[in-house]
Write an enzyme that holds these catalytic residues in place. Sequence first.
Site, PDB file in Angstrom:
ATOM      1  N   HIS A   1       0.832  -1.217   0.000  1.00  0.00           N
ATOM      2  CA  HIS A   1       0.000   0.000   0.000  1.00  0.00           C
ATOM      3  C   HIS A   1       0.864   1.264   0.000  1.00  0.00           C
ATOM      4  CE1 HIS A   1      -3.948  -1.934   0.362  1.00  0.00           C
ATOM      5  NE2 HIS A   1      -3.306  -2.834   1.101  1.00  0.00           N
TER       6      HIS A   1
ATOM      7  N   ASP B   1       2.444   1.882  -3.101  1.00  0.00           N
ATOM      8  CA  ASP B   1       2.611   2.188  -4.530  1.00  0.00           C
ATOM      9  C   ASP B   1       1.727   3.328  -5.005  1.00  0.00           C
ATOM     10  OD1 ASP B   1       0.346   0.525  -4.305  1.00  0.00           O
ATOM     11  OD2 ASP B   1       0.694  -0.438  -6.247  1.00  0.00           O
TER      12      ASP B   1
ATOM     13  N   GLY C   1      -4.483 -12.708  -3.829  1.00  0.00           N
ATOM     14  CA  GLY C   1      -3.565 -11.592  -3.621  1.00  0.00           C
ATOM     15  C   GLY C   1      -2.267 -11.744  -4.390  1.00  0.00           C
ATOM     16  N   LEU C   2      -2.228 -12.693  -5.343  1.00  0.00           N
ATOM     17  CA  LEU C   2      -1.029 -12.897  -6.165  1.00  0.00           C
ATOM     18  C   LEU C   2      -1.195 -12.293  -7.559  1.00  0.00           C
ATOM     19  CD1 LEU C   2      -0.123 -16.573  -5.158  1.00  0.00           C
ATOM     20  CD2 LEU C   2       0.659 -14.435  -4.134  1.00  0.00           C
TER      21      LEU C   2
ATOM     22  N   SER D   1      -3.841 -12.124  -9.977  1.00  0.00           N
ATOM     23  CA  SER D   1      -4.389 -12.786 -11.158  1.00  0.00           C
ATOM     24  C   SER D   1      -4.941 -11.763 -12.148  1.00  0.00           C
ATOM     25  CB  SER D   1      -5.482 -13.788 -10.762  1.00  0.00           C
ATOM     26  OG  SER D   1      -6.489 -13.158  -9.997  1.00  0.00           O
TER      27      SER D   1
ATOM     28  N   ASP E   1       1.509  -4.044  -9.239  1.00  0.00           N
ATOM     29  CA  ASP E   1       1.179  -5.382  -9.731  1.00  0.00           C
ATOM     30  C   ASP E   1       1.493  -5.526 -11.212  1.00  0.00           C
ATOM     31  OD1 ASP E   1       0.299  -5.733  -7.188  1.00  0.00           O
ATOM     32  OD2 ASP E   1      -1.820  -5.896  -7.679  1.00  0.00           O
TER      33      ASP E   1
ATOM     34  N   TYR F   1     -10.436  -1.153  -0.162  1.00  0.00           N
ATOM     35  CA  TYR F   1      -9.197  -0.703  -0.814  1.00  0.00           C
ATOM     36  C   TYR F   1      -9.309   0.751  -1.274  1.00  0.00           C
ATOM     37  CZ  TYR F   1      -5.253  -0.820  -4.109  1.00  0.00           C
ATOM     38  OH  TYR F   1      -4.086  -0.564  -4.780  1.00  0.00           O
TER      39      TYR F   1
END
Length: 389
Positions: free
Chosen positions: A35, A37, A127-128, A130, A176, A226
């Site tokens: 958090h 970025d 959380g990876l 996708s 990401d 978020y």
Amino acid sequence: MNSKLLKEKFIELYGEGGDIREYFSPGRVNLIGEHTDYNGGHVFPCALTIGTYGIMRRRTDKVMKFSSANIRSGSVVTVDLSDISYKKKYNWANYPLGIVWAFKEKGIELESGFEMIIWGNIPNGSGLSSSASIEVLMGKMLQDQYSIKSLSMLDLALIGQYSENNFNGCNCGIMDQFAVAMGKKDNAMFLDTSDLSYQYAKISLPDEKIVIINSKVKHSLVDSAYNERREQCAKALEQLQKVVDIKTLGDLDIETFEANKSAISDEIVRKRAKHAVYENQRTIRAVEALKRNDVEQFGKLMNESHISLRDDYEVSCKEIDILVELAWETDGVIGSRITGGGFGGCTVSIVRNDAVDVLKEHVEKEYEKKTGLKPEIYIVDIGDGARRI
């Protein structure tokens, strides 16, 4: 499923012939710097060897066909190039469709449609990343299929972020998509999100493994808090700018923040800003520690990161906290924290080689006992960014 079976599925759906091309786009894990970025701070992610495979072929008409081998129904979403708009019924296909829309917004209109299929081995909601993996994959496929030489991999990352922000409605930062597009085998990326300057940092862990544990609690950042966190940070920045000359929260060191934090009137907003500032400084120190091969210090900073994300930023949850605590109480775990946007998903841990099986056994037994959920545990390798294969 593998790329050979995916190609067979593509031919089964769309028929043989033509220029069928195959691609891969990784998932990512962020080792530290969460958090930060969208607050002009530093992040330290790496691309993984798990990700999303894609196959595409151009058509001669204006029709786009989207399919996912991860969806049991095997249905094809059909969209005309003349009507590129977000529709709830498109479901997952809004992510690749958003890239077509973003290309058009950037002045690149496709002269014809295509047919495509994807398959991913990144667990949804883990959380990876996708969604970022699909977005950068789609950008790479379009760049290659339509010979768009003006776009770099960094451009594709920015287009992915632009699409997710403005088409799919999640106000994410650049990390990401950047990690997915710019990944490099055996390296993490130390990225300054304020100006997109970056350096690769070799990850040399001969005595340790990176272990990711999926809590099996799914989140959707669009529907979560978020965007609220982003608004709170923007509010904190606005109030701090009245007393300090800064452009982002990432411009602040800890001393300056502590001296001026009273300018933030709301206590909760102050906590959010505190996390952004402290996490940024932690990330800088963590990369310095890694350069000195001080893995113990790196792990300590990971632990501090989790505490801050749990207490100040409040993006953890009961299940994730249990996973982290189970890791912390296992001898040989150097550091463990939540990774990704939060509200579920995964933890990332640095674990000594001889403690990996001990951790797995401990987590599998105790996590299910405490939550009723079966965790998924991955020992991951760091891979390259999105590419044609």
